[in-house]
Design a protein around this motif. Structure first.
Motif, PDB file in Angstrom:
ATOM      1  N   ARG A 173       0.842  -1.199   0.000  1.00  0.00           N
ATOM      2  CA  ARG A 173       0.000   0.000   0.000  1.00  0.00           C
ATOM      3  C   ARG A 173       0.881   1.254   0.000  1.00  0.00           C
ATOM      4  O   ARG A 173       1.982   1.238   0.549  1.00  0.00           O
ATOM      5  CB  ARG A 173      -0.918   0.009   1.221  1.00  0.00           C
ATOM      6  N   ILE A 174       0.370   2.329  -0.596  1.00  0.00           N
ATOM      7  CA  ILE A 174       1.100   3.602  -0.618  1.00  0.00           C
ATOM      8  C   ILE A 174       1.388   4.037   0.824  1.00  0.00           C
ATOM      9  O   ILE A 174       0.516   3.978   1.687  1.00  0.00           O
ATOM     10  CB  ILE A 174       0.287   4.690  -1.354  1.00  0.00           C
ATOM     11  N   ASN A 175       2.626   4.443   1.055  1.00  0.00           N
ATOM     12  CA  ASN A 175       3.138   4.886   2.357  1.00  0.00           C
ATOM     13  C   ASN A 175       3.458   3.737   3.314  1.00  0.00           C
ATOM     14  O   ASN A 175       3.884   3.995   4.449  1.00  0.00           O
ATOM     15  CB  ASN A 175       2.177   5.878   3.049  1.00  0.00           C
ATOM     16  N   ASP A 176       3.271   2.488   2.896  1.00  0.00           N
ATOM     17  CA  ASP A 176       3.729   1.363   3.714  1.00  0.00           C
ATOM     18  C   ASP A 176       5.254   1.400   3.792  1.00  0.00           C
ATOM     19  O   ASP A 176       5.922   1.623   2.781  1.00  0.00           O
ATOM     20  CB  ASP A 176       3.312   0.025   3.093  1.00  0.00           C
ATOM     21  N   ARG A 177       5.779   1.181   4.972  1.00  0.00           N
ATOM     22  CA  ARG A 177       7.236   1.086   5.137  1.00  0.00           C
ATOM     23  C   ARG A 177       7.610  -0.388   5.305  1.00  0.00           C
ATOM     24  O   ARG A 177       7.095  -1.052   6.200  1.00  0.00           O
ATOM     25  CB  ARG A 177       7.716   1.894   6.341  1.00  0.00           C
ATOM     26  N   ILE A 178       8.484  -0.866   4.435  1.00  0.00           N
ATOM     27  CA  ILE A 178       8.891  -2.268   4.481  1.00  0.00           C
ATOM     28  C   ILE A 178      10.405  -2.373   4.336  1.00  0.00           C
ATOM     29  O   ILE A 178      11.058  -1.442   3.865  1.00  0.00           O
ATOM     30  CB  ILE A 178       8.211  -3.100   3.372  1.00  0.00           C
ATOM     31  N   ARG A 179      10.939  -3.516   4.733  1.00  0.00           N
ATOM     32  CA  ARG A 179      12.364  -3.772   4.558  1.00  0.00           C
ATOM     33  C   ARG A 179      12.548  -4.624   3.297  1.00  0.00           C
ATOM     34  O   ARG A 179      11.787  -5.555   3.054  1.00  0.00           O
ATOM     35  CB  ARG A 179      12.949  -4.484   5.777  1.00  0.00           C
ATOM     36  N   VAL A 180      13.561  -4.282   2.535  1.00  0.00           N
ATOM     37  CA  VAL A 180      13.802  -4.970   1.275  1.00  0.00           C
ATOM     38  C   VAL A 180      15.271  -5.346   1.156  1.00  0.00           C
ATOM     39  O   VAL A 180      16.145  -4.679   1.718  1.00  0.00           O
ATOM     40  CB  VAL A 180      13.383  -4.102   0.067  1.00  0.00           C
ATOM     41  N   TYR A 181      15.525  -6.401   0.405  1.00  0.00           N
ATOM     42  CA  TYR A 181      16.888  -6.872   0.165  1.00  0.00           C
ATOM     43  C   TYR A 181      17.419  -6.220  -1.108  1.00  0.00           C
ATOM     44  O   TYR A 181      16.747  -6.231  -2.140  1.00  0.00           O
ATOM     45  CB  TYR A 181      16.889  -8.395   0.023  1.00  0.00           C
ATOM     46  N   VAL A 182      18.611  -5.622  -1.036  1.00  0.00           N
ATOM     47  CA  VAL A 182      19.195  -4.905  -2.168  1.00  0.00           C
ATOM     48  C   VAL A 182      19.914  -5.888  -3.095  1.00  0.00           C
ATOM     49  O   VAL A 182      20.926  -6.480  -2.722  1.00  0.00           O
ATOM     50  CB  VAL A 182      20.176  -3.817  -1.695  1.00  0.00           C
ATOM     51  N   ARG A 183      19.375  -6.043  -4.310  1.00  0.00           N
ATOM     52  CA  ARG A 183      20.026  -6.909  -5.309  1.00  0.00           C
ATOM     53  C   ARG A 183      21.150  -6.170  -6.037  1.00  0.00           C
ATOM     54  O   ARG A 183      22.133  -6.768  -6.451  1.00  0.00           O
ATOM     55  CB  ARG A 183      18.995  -7.401  -6.328  1.00  0.00           C
ATOM     56  N   GLY A 184      20.982  -4.862  -6.223  1.00  0.00           N
ATOM     57  CA  GLY A 184      21.993  -4.080  -6.929  1.00  0.00           C
ATOM     58  C   GLY A 184      21.356  -2.858  -7.565  1.00  0.00           C
ATOM     59  O   GLY A 184      20.193  -2.531  -7.308  1.00  0.00           O
ATOM     60  N   VAL A 185      22.113  -2.171  -8.404  1.00  0.00           N
ATOM     61  CA  VAL A 185      21.628  -0.976  -9.096  1.00  0.00           C
ATOM     62  C   VAL A 185      21.551  -1.270 -10.586  1.00  0.00           C
ATOM     63  O   VAL A 185      22.482  -1.834 -11.155  1.00  0.00           O
ATOM     64  CB  VAL A 185      22.556   0.238  -8.854  1.00  0.00           C
ATOM     65  N   GLU A 186      20.416  -0.903 -11.212  1.00  0.00           N
ATOM     66  CA  GLU A 186      20.283  -1.111 -12.652  1.00  0.00           C
ATOM     67  C   GLU A 186      19.853   0.185 -13.325  1.00  0.00           C
ATOM     68  O   GLU A 186      19.133   1.001 -12.736  1.00  0.00           O
ATOM     69  CB  GLU A 186      19.295  -2.239 -12.967  1.00  0.00           C
ATOM     70  N   GLU A 187      20.319   0.373 -14.543  1.00  0.00           N
ATOM     71  CA  GLU A 187      19.961   1.567 -15.312  1.00  0.00           C
ATOM     72  C   GLU A 187      18.587   1.371 -15.955  1.00  0.00           C
ATOM     73  O   GLU A 187      18.305   0.311 -16.507  1.00  0.00           O
ATOM     74  CB  GLU A 187      20.999   1.830 -16.399  1.00  0.00           C
ATOM     75  N   THR A 188      17.742   2.392 -15.853  1.00  0.00           N
ATOM     76  CA  THR A 188      16.440   2.382 -16.517  1.00  0.00           C
ATOM     77  C   THR A 188      16.320   3.673 -17.305  1.00  0.00           C
ATOM     78  O   THR A 188      17.164   4.565 -17.206  1.00  0.00           O
ATOM     79  CB  THR A 188      15.283   2.282 -15.503  1.00  0.00           C
ATOM     80  N   ARG A 189      15.248   3.799 -18.080  1.00  0.00           N
ATOM     81  CA  ARG A 189      15.063   5.032 -18.852  1.00  0.00           C
ATOM     82  C   ARG A 189      14.813   6.232 -17.941  1.00  0.00           C
ATOM     83  O   ARG A 189      14.933   7.381 -18.361  1.00  0.00           O
ATOM     84  CB  ARG A 189      13.910   4.869 -19.849  1.00  0.00           C
TER      85      ARG A 189
END
Length: 352
Positions: A173-189
């Protein structure tokens, strides 16, 4: 241009960790190019911004011509020789440009330069920060959805939670705070985005590291993790200090530590298994919460024949086979589960 504008520019540079010198230099170059294009000048245009006075100084090299058609970048031979007596047609004479000549060009150019530099600064910060944090867990806030993907904000950086990294029964949901695992950084448009996951086995391991000081200190070690995200997980642990109970440390007083992780994972069930070098004992523990009667190993085929009380059969297998699958993943052994009555029946048939 006024001093207040320059001060605003300096403040933005400090807040966004952008080099003030580089920002001013790029603005000067952009203003020069914009003016040159706007008036169609053929000579060089140079712009200097005085940050102390908040003023702008600009020089345009005007071409000396026999007949002036555009006073912005041309000048007559007569006027040229007032500045340089040796001037000839075809020469270029530097002439100061009145700041008001820039008008809207200055405002538009500064806006474009600032936006570009801010994007580049955010890109650089994201790459530097999250390249180092690959494999970590970060706290992020859900901001919006883009098709099947969920966009989160971690500090000033955007995180991308793709469909394949989402857990089916989690709401996001919008404004939900969750913990996430960082896979890495990827370039997008849209620029660099931090690729994150809620499905990774590593997320569970990192959450235990964060909640259990004994794991962070190295007293308790996580030996393995198996997950079916959103349904059930198993984690096996061992203590390197005989005074510390590995499972008890992970559970916490009154279950507080493991419950915090369960809450973070939206009530995903978690079994904490004591690791053992005794394969039979390890496999029996991996089938928790079911009770096991016996385990017989076929080391050649790496298969375990497990017998459980009749009342424990469905629990050992789990809904849709989830408990058996996780036990297999955790131990690396193929596990064949049968009830005591099934074994007795098979024995009776064999005698008959």
């Amino acid at each position: 241009m006024d001093k207040e504008f320059v001060q605003t520019l300096q403040m933005i540079a400090r807040e966004r960790d952008i080099s003030e010198t580089e920002l001013i230099a790029e603005a000067e170059e952009a203003l020069a190019a914009a003016y040159k294009k706007h008036v169609g000048a053929t000579g060089d245009v140079t712009v200097r911004i005085d940050t102390e006075k908040g003023s702008l100084h600009a020089i345009c090299e005007k071409e000396v011509v026999g007949h002036v058609t555009n006073g912005f970048f041309q000048m007559s031979l007569e006027d040229a020789r007032k500045k340089d007596p040796k001037a000839e047609i075809g020469d270029f004479i530097p002439v100061e440009i009145a700041p008001e000549s820039f008008g809207r060009i200055a405002a538009q150019t500064f806006k474009q330069v600032l936006q570009q530099r801010l994007r580049e600064a955010e890109r650089k910060r994201t790459l530097e920060l999250f390249s180092e944090r690959q494999g970590d867990v970060v706290s992020a806030v859900v901001t919006r959805r883009e098709g099947p993907d969920v966009i989160l904000q971690a500090g000033r950086s955007e995180c991308l939670l793709r469909r394949e990294d989402q857990v089916r029964n989690e709401p996001y949901r919008i404004n939900d705070r969750i913990r996430v695992y960082v896979r890495g950084v990827e370039e997008t448009r849209r620029g660099p985005r931090v690729r994150v996951s809620r499905r990774a086995d590593e997320l569970l391991a990192k959450l235990f590291e964060m909640e259990v000081p004994e794991i962070e200190q190295g007293t308790v070690e996580i030996k393995g993790v198996a997950r079916e995200p959103g349904v059930r997980s198993k984690i096996t642990v061992v203590s390197h200090d005989e005074r510390v109970d590995a499972v008890g440390a992970c559970v916490g007083q009154r279950g507080a530590r493991v419950q915090a992780i369960v809450n973070e994972l939206y009530d995903e069930k978690i079994d904490i298994i004591p690791y053992s070098d005794d394969v039979s004992a390890f496999i029996a523990g991996a089938l928790s919460p079911a009770k096991v009667s016996s385990v017989r190993l076929n080391k050649v085929e790496k298969r375990a024949d497990v017998i459980v009380p009749d009342s424990q059969l469905s629990l050992a297998i789990g809904k849709g086979g989830v408990n058996a699958r996780l036990a297999h993943k955790l131990t690396g052994w193929n596990i064949d589960i049968r009830s005591e009555s099934q074994v007795a029946e098979e024995g009776g048939n064999a005698q008959a």
